[in-house]
Design a protein around this motif. Structure first.
Motif, PDB file in Angstrom:
ATOM      1  N   ARG B 144      46.123  22.597  38.487  1.00 23.82           N
ATOM      2  CA  ARG B 144      45.330  21.780  37.966  1.00 23.82           C
ATOM      3  C   ARG B 144      43.882  22.230  38.277  1.00 23.82           C
ATOM      4  N   ASP B 145      43.423  22.618  39.417  1.00 25.43           N
ATOM      5  CA  ASP B 145      41.866  22.800  39.470  1.00 25.43           C
ATOM      6  C   ASP B 145      41.924  23.913  40.660  1.00 25.43           C
ATOM      7  N   TRP B 146      40.532  24.384  40.779  1.00 28.55           N
ATOM      8  CA  TRP B 146      40.331  25.302  41.587  1.00 28.55           C
ATOM      9  C   TRP B 146      41.119  25.465  42.913  1.00 28.55           C
ATOM     10  N   ASN B 147      41.292  24.096  43.675  1.00 32.72           N
ATOM     11  CA  ASN B 147      41.785  23.959  45.000  1.00 32.72           C
ATOM     12  C   ASN B 147      43.378  24.489  45.057  1.00 32.72           C
ATOM     13  N   ASP B 148      43.588  24.590  43.641  1.00 31.49           N
ATOM     14  CA  ASP B 148      45.219  24.875  43.579  1.00 31.49           C
ATOM     15  C   ASP B 148      45.275  26.275  43.752  1.00 31.49           C
ATOM     16  N   LEU B 149      44.315  26.973  43.540  1.00 27.78           N
ATOM     17  CA  LEU B 149      44.280  28.623  43.424  1.00 27.78           C
ATOM     18  C   LEU B 149      44.528  28.973  44.743  1.00 27.78           C
ATOM     19  N   VAL B 150      44.009  28.506  45.809  1.00 31.92           N
ATOM     20  CA  VAL B 150      44.097  29.102  47.212  1.00 31.92           C
ATOM     21  C   VAL B 150      45.223  28.546  47.897  1.00 31.92           C
ATOM     22  N   LYS B 151      46.299  27.807  47.255  1.00 24.78           N
ATOM     23  CA  LYS B 151      47.376  27.261  47.827  1.00 24.78           C
ATOM     24  C   LYS B 151      48.387  28.453  48.166  1.00 24.78           C
ATOM     25  N   PRO B 152      49.174  28.449  49.347  1.00 23.88           N
ATOM     26  CA  PRO B 152      49.858  29.614  49.524  1.00 23.88           C
ATOM     27  C   PRO B 152      50.888  29.947  48.507  1.00 23.88           C
ATOM     28  N   GLY B 153      50.910  31.402  48.194  1.00 26.34           N
ATOM     29  CA  GLY B 153      51.915  31.808  47.246  1.00 26.34           C
ATOM     30  C   GLY B 153      51.447  31.914  45.862  1.00 26.34           C
ATOM     31  N   VAL B 154      50.196  31.436  45.717  1.00 25.77           N
ATOM     32  CA  VAL B 154      49.587  31.549  44.512  1.00 25.77           C
ATOM     33  C   VAL B 154      48.834  32.860  44.308  1.00 25.77           C
ATOM     34  N   GLN B 155      49.157  33.540  43.265  1.00 25.79           N
ATOM     35  CA  GLN B 155      48.596  34.871  42.955  1.00 25.79           C
ATOM     36  C   GLN B 155      47.352  34.957  41.692  1.00 25.79           C
ATOM     37  N   VAL B 156      46.336  35.193  42.200  1.00 22.44           N
ATOM     38  CA  VAL B 156      45.344  35.104  41.234  1.00 22.44           C
ATOM     39  C   VAL B 156      44.910  36.568  40.573  1.00 22.44           C
ATOM     40  N   ILE B 157      44.685  36.405  39.243  1.00 23.10           N
ATOM     41  CA  ILE B 157      44.355  37.502  38.444  1.00 23.10           C
ATOM     42  C   ILE B 157      42.908  37.516  38.217  1.00 23.10           C
ATOM     43  N   THR B 158      41.874  38.297  38.491  1.00 23.60           N
ATOM     44  CA  THR B 158      40.764  38.607  38.235  1.00 23.60           C
ATOM     45  C   THR B 158      40.125  40.020  38.219  1.00 23.60           C
ATOM     46  N   PRO B 159      39.374  40.363  37.276  1.00 25.28           N
ATOM     47  CA  PRO B 159      38.806  41.906  37.128  1.00 25.28           C
ATOM     48  C   PRO B 159      37.736  41.823  38.438  1.00 25.28           C
ATOM     49  N   ASN B 160      37.343  43.120  38.771  1.00 21.92           N
ATOM     50  CA  ASN B 160      36.566  43.214  39.771  1.00 21.92           C
ATOM     51  C   ASN B 160      35.098  43.233  39.491  1.00 21.92           C
ATOM     52  N   PRO B 161      34.429  42.099  40.302  1.00 21.02           N
ATOM     53  CA  PRO B 161      33.104  41.735  39.993  1.00 21.02           C
ATOM     54  C   PRO B 161      32.293  43.016  40.090  1.00 21.02           C
ATOM     55  N   LYS B 162      32.449  43.916  40.898  1.00 19.25           N
ATOM     56  CA  LYS B 162      31.472  45.088  40.806  1.00 19.25           C
ATOM     57  C   LYS B 162      31.538  45.997  39.476  1.00 19.25           C
ATOM     58  N   THR B 163      32.598  45.923  38.717  1.00 23.65           N
ATOM     59  CA  THR B 163      32.610  46.728  37.486  1.00 23.65           C
ATOM     60  C   THR B 163      32.632  45.931  36.186  1.00 23.65           C
ATOM     61  N   SER B 164      33.187  44.509  36.256  1.00 22.80           N
ATOM     62  CA  SER B 164      33.251  43.791  35.268  1.00 22.80           C
ATOM     63  C   SER B 164      32.314  42.549  34.868  1.00 22.80           C
ATOM     64  N   GLY B 165      31.551  42.393  33.785  1.00 17.66           N
ATOM     65  CA  GLY B 165      30.768  41.368  33.550  1.00 17.66           C
ATOM     66  C   GLY B 165      31.418  39.833  33.714  1.00 17.66           C
ATOM     67  N   GLY B 166      32.618  39.773  33.157  1.00  9.15           N
ATOM     68  CA  GLY B 166      33.440  38.821  33.007  1.00  9.15           C
ATOM     69  C   GLY B 166      33.882  38.214  34.518  1.00  9.15           C
ATOM     70  N   ALA B 167      34.106  39.078  35.074  1.00 12.71           N
ATOM     71  CA  ALA B 167      34.749  38.969  36.598  1.00 12.71           C
ATOM     72  C   ALA B 167      33.390  38.219  37.396  1.00 12.71           C
ATOM     73  N   ARG B 168      32.052  38.730  36.890  1.00 13.38           N
ATOM     74  CA  ARG B 168      30.958  37.985  37.791  1.00 13.38           C
ATOM     75  C   ARG B 168      30.920  36.764  37.387  1.00 13.38           C
ATOM     76  N   TRP B 169      31.246  36.432  36.294  1.00  8.93           N
ATOM     77  CA  TRP B 169      31.397  34.697  35.807  1.00  8.93           C
ATOM     78  C   TRP B 169      32.511  34.163  36.580  1.00  8.93           C
TER      79      TRP B 169
END
Lengths: 283, 344, 283
Positions: B144-169
């Motif tokens: 539902r929200d950001w705190n759910d992302l760090v619950k055990p067993g949740v896998q988050v997909i984001t690109p690499n902020p070093k190489t992707s503008g979107g990932a920086r956002w």
């Protein structure tokens, strides 16, 4: 053709050993070559032949194909001439610094494709060494066709030479020396003695060079500018389609690229066959 | 000697192919007669948008001036595109993912004035977006929200902020949440660090990350631009994904600018300026909304209100001191992102 | 070597063959124009940044980890390719079996397929949900997004180098020598180890070195399958791209320089070892 004429000869391995070795080689190839290729074709034909043809017949795809063919047609002969000259100098003469020269020829292989593009940007880019001068004179190299050709020539630089040098080393120079002592001049020796000896190696080198020239992505991506219909080669077009989530289109163009390479190889087979008819007596 | 002649023929035919090909090379120009050409150097996700806008502008310009406009479009990663312009890709207009990428064109190559962002309304951003979550159908992990992302067993997909503008956002949106929830930058860093331990793959670009999530089936939640998430939900896998709007996110402003020096060189200043201004017209704003970007025109935004839920948005300028500072603090070598990964 | 006695008087050993000046001069000029001058930009650029800055970027903890990964996986892939590439070349040259020509054509595929496509296809195969990955995952074997995945991609990229280097030499190797060895009572394995292997070793070395050098710099196919996790699966070319994203061209060239010099050293050593070996054999 050496391979075909020696199909059955005594002194080879037992049939069991042969089958074992063939199976092992085929298993390896199946895993590392066939599977990826099948993956590409199955993705391309996932939605049937219609979307596949649409992707290939698209005008942007067409201009990418044209550009790729032009680039290959310019860079491959350049490297072929270089490869012949370099291997003649290296294998027919002994001089100090030969290892250095050999290694310098290999250098483009050891440079990351990203860097291969970058060095041309550093040299010809607007902030580069020659950029301001070129810009003032209206010469466009980077983000235009000449830049793509330069990067491609760089990437494929060692192929022909690398193919010929071990072969000519193995063959030695006695044949040529005999021809010269019989009164042949340099060109005659080359045409009538060296070229027949190395022609399959040369052909391999040219084909490899061609395949790599058509498929190069990293270096070309840096210097191309990605302008649709203008500076997009086939590999870049594949990336664009993939990034548009047009997976079928991306794999369709990719499989076309693979097919192009296979066409050149069919050509090679036809050539081999023709030469076999005419010069079968040589071996 | 028959073989010798044949060899020669083989050799010559291989060499001759080039001569034919050289003559085929084409050439291109900026302005000629009654037609004009604009080079628009943009980032990846805007393809569909400009495919819709360009013909409309061409018709509009033709009616207004009688001149034909053609477009040369270039798409790629935002940072890479910005570098190409600096290195001599002669863009008339730059339409990139973040202001920083246009700032550097100004600071490194002096191709446009430093205050370029004041040239057009809304920080020169005719469309905006934000960062949302894309989850699998039915939201099996109950995110539902950001705190759910760090619950055990949740896998988050984001690109690499070093190489992707979107990932920086993505990174900054997560940071904004961490700061609000924990009350300090230290708490934000702790949160973001935990978040990144849940990331199994860092793709090099935003579209690569979407593919990893959608096609490869990896991960439980994708952090994505809202426009990308909507596109994925509607076009890529209809009925397979859901969008979750978090309690807080960041206002992503992809800016547009006329690259003044290049436009001047090509004699395309007027048409380039008109082109970008056209993006603010109701027609273009509708096309923008249809391509899942948030329109800057409040009236058009109202029309598409169901598509773009209201949420609490932080901004890069107000909360992170602008892109130049944010880039240096978080993403450059030795910045916060590197620290998160080196200090175990 | 008879040439040794006259080496002092002329720079190169005398030879009856003509064309040294032409071929050597042309090779050197073309090499300089396409390879050396553009590559010198790396030196110029990184010389401008000062030693301390160079070390900070080029030898940072992170860069060293990335070098270890890139060189390690490239070495592993080159070994795999040397073994299986030789096997494939052997099978293709020596044995007859159905579909041989098709297999032979397929070997060039990794050159023709854009590296990005190869990366995408391999990731599709080896991701936990992929064709191959779904069987490996329950066994606890993770290929995609680990160094194993990187090695798999590099095996794919490097295979043609070994096969195509060895193939022409193997094809050219006269069977008479082997047969002579056999008549003298040598077993098959003995003939291979004593007669065939030494003859193809230079070509095998070449193939190995080229596959290795190519693998170190490879970017396009690897970024898809590596996962790009800092400190774990972050390859050195990715660091170069990272530097470029920060508009730090100096930093990018510093890393590129370190990689290039190491590759150069490896290639040079291999070339030198070969020429020493050749001299010993030729004497």
């Amino acid at each position: 053709m050496t391979r075909k004429t020696r199909k059955v000869t005594p002194g080879t391995e037992s049939r069991t050993a042969q089958v074992l070795l063939i199976t092992l080689a085929l298993a390896f190839l199946a895993f590392f070559l066939m599977l990826p290729l099948i993956a590409v074709f199955s993705e391309a034909l996932k939605q049937g032949i219609g979307p596949f043809l649409d992707a290939v017949a698209n005008p942007d795809a067409f201009s990418a194909i044209r550009l790729t063919l032009i680039i290959a047609a310019i860079s491959v002969p350049l490297n072929m001439v270089f490869g012949l000259a370099a291997s003649w100098a290296i294998t027919k003469f002994s001089f100090p610094g030969k290892n250095l020269l050999l290694t310098l020829i290999d250098l483009p292989f050891s440079v990351s494709p990203v860097v291969s593009g970058l060095i041309f940007v550093l040299l010809f880019g607007a902030q580069g060494l020659l950029g301001p001068w070129l810009s003032a004179h209206g010469v466009k190299i980077i983000f235009a066709v000449p830049g793509i050709i330069l990067a491609t020539v760089f990437i494929t630089f060692p192929f022909v030479a690398r193919e010929l040098i071990p072969l000519m080393m193995e063959q030695g120079k006695e044949d040529e020396e005999a021809a010269v002592s019989l009164g042949a001049n340099g060109w005659q020796t080359f045409w009538h003695v060296t070229l027949p000896n190395i022609r399959w190696g040369l052909l391999y080198g040219v084909l490899l060079c061609n395949a790599r020239a058509m498929g190069e992505f990293g270096a070309v991506s840096v210097v191309s500018g990605h302008i649709r219909g203008e500076t997009n080669t086939m590999p870049l077009h594949v990336e664009i389609l993939y990034n548009e989530y047009d997976f079928v289109g991306a794999f369709a163009v990719a499989s076309l690229l693979a097919a192009l390479a296979l066409v050149t190889l069919v050509l090679k087979t036809v050539l081999e066959w023709r030469f076999d008819l005419h010069s079968g007596a040589r071996h | 000697m028959n073989a010798g002649i044949l060899n020669r023929r083989l050799f010559l035919s291989m060499a001759a192919a080039s001569a034919l090909a050289v003559s085929l090379a084409g050439c291109s120009g900026g302005k000629s007669g009654n037609s004009v050409e604009i080079t628009n150097v943009s980032y990846d996700p805007t393809r569909e948008l400009y495919q819709a806008v360009n013909p409309a502008f061409a018709a509009y310009w033709k009616k207004k001036t009688g001149q034909d406009v053609t477009f040369r479009m270039s798409h790629g990663g935002s940072g890479k595109q910005s570098r190409a312009i600096i290195d001599g890709l002669e863009a008339d207009v730059a339409t990139l993912a973040l202001a920083y990428d246009i700032d550097v064109i100004s600071s490194k190559a002096k191709l446009l004035p430093a205050d370029w962002q004041k040239a057009l309304p809304d920080n020169s951003s005719p469309y905006t977006s934000t960062i949302v979550f894309l989850v699998r159908k039915g939201n099996p992990k109950g995110i539902r929200d950001w705190n759910d992302l760090v619950k055990p067993g949740v896998q988050v997909i984001t690109p690499n902020p070093k190489t992707s503008g979107g990932a920086r956002w993505n990174f900054l949106a997560a940071w904004a949440y961490g700061r609000k929830a924990g009350g300090s930058d230290a708490a934000a860093e702790a949160y973001v660090k935990r978040l990144f331990t849940q990331v199994p793959v860092l793709d090099s670009g935003a579209r690569g990350a979407t593919t990893t999530f959608v096609e490869r089936g990896i991960g439980d939640v994708l952090l994505a631009w809202e426009n990308e998430a909507l596109l994925a939900e509607k076009k890529l896998g209809a009925g397979k994904f859901e969008i979750v709007v978090p309690s807080i996110s960041i206002l992503a402003e992809p800016p547009v600018a006329v690259v003044a020096a290049n436009a001047k060189k090509h004699g395309t200043e007027a048409v380039s300026k008109a082109y970008l201004e056209y993006l603010y017209t109701p027609e273009a704003q509708v096309a923008i909304a249809r391509n899942f970007y948030r329109p800057s025109d409040p009236k058009i935004a109202e029309q598409f209100a169901s598509q773009f839920p209201k949420l609490n948005l932080t901004t890069i300028d107000k909360d992170f001191g602008g892109w130049t500072k944010a880039q240096k603090t978080y993403f450059d070598d030795g910045g916060v992102f590197d620290r998160i990964y080196t200090k175990k | 070597m008879p040439s040794m006695t006259t080496r002092k008087t002329t720079w190169r050993a005398p030879s009856v063959l003509p064309g040294f000046g032409l071929t050597f001069g042309f090779s050197l000029a073309w090499l300089s124009l396409i390879v050396l001058i553009p590559l010198s930009m790396l030196f110029i650029k990184s010389a401008g940044m000062g030693w301390q800055a160079f070390v900070d970027v080029g030898f940072s903890e992170r860069a060293l980890t990335a070098y270890r990964l890139s060189f390690g996986t490239a070495l592993a892939a080159a070994f795999v390719n040397a073994v299986f590439g030789l096997l494939v070349a052997w099978v293709l040259v020596r044995y007859a079996f159905p579909g041989k020509r098709v297999i032979s054509a397929l070997v060039d595929l990794p050159f023709a397929l854009p590296t990005a496509v190869a990366g995408i296809a391999l990731t599709a195969l080896y991701a936990p949900s992929g064709w191959v990955g779904q069987y490996l995952d329950p066994l606890g074997i993770k290929v995609a997004f680990t160094p194993i995945g990187i090695t798999v991609a590099l095996v794919f990229i490097g295979l043609p180098f070994v096969v195509r280097s060895v193939e022409p030499v193997l094809a050219d190797l006269g069977k008479d020598v082997e047969e002579a060895a056999a008549t003298l009572g040598a077993g098959r394995a003995q003939t291979f180890a004593r007669v065939i292997f030494p003859a193809i070793l230079p070509a095998l070395f070449t193939g190995f070195a080229l596959a290795f050098a190519r693998g170190v710099g490879e970017y396009g196919s690897v970024i898809f399958i590596s996962g790009n996790m800092p400190g774990k699966t972050e390859i050195a070319p990715l660091l170069i791209v990272t530097q470029l994203e920060q508009y730090n061209y100096d930093g990018a060239t510093a890393i590129a320089m370190v990689m290039m010099l190491v590759s150069f050293a490896v290639l040079f050593t291999l070339n030198a070892v070969q020429s020493i070996r050749r001299r010993r054999l030729g004497a």
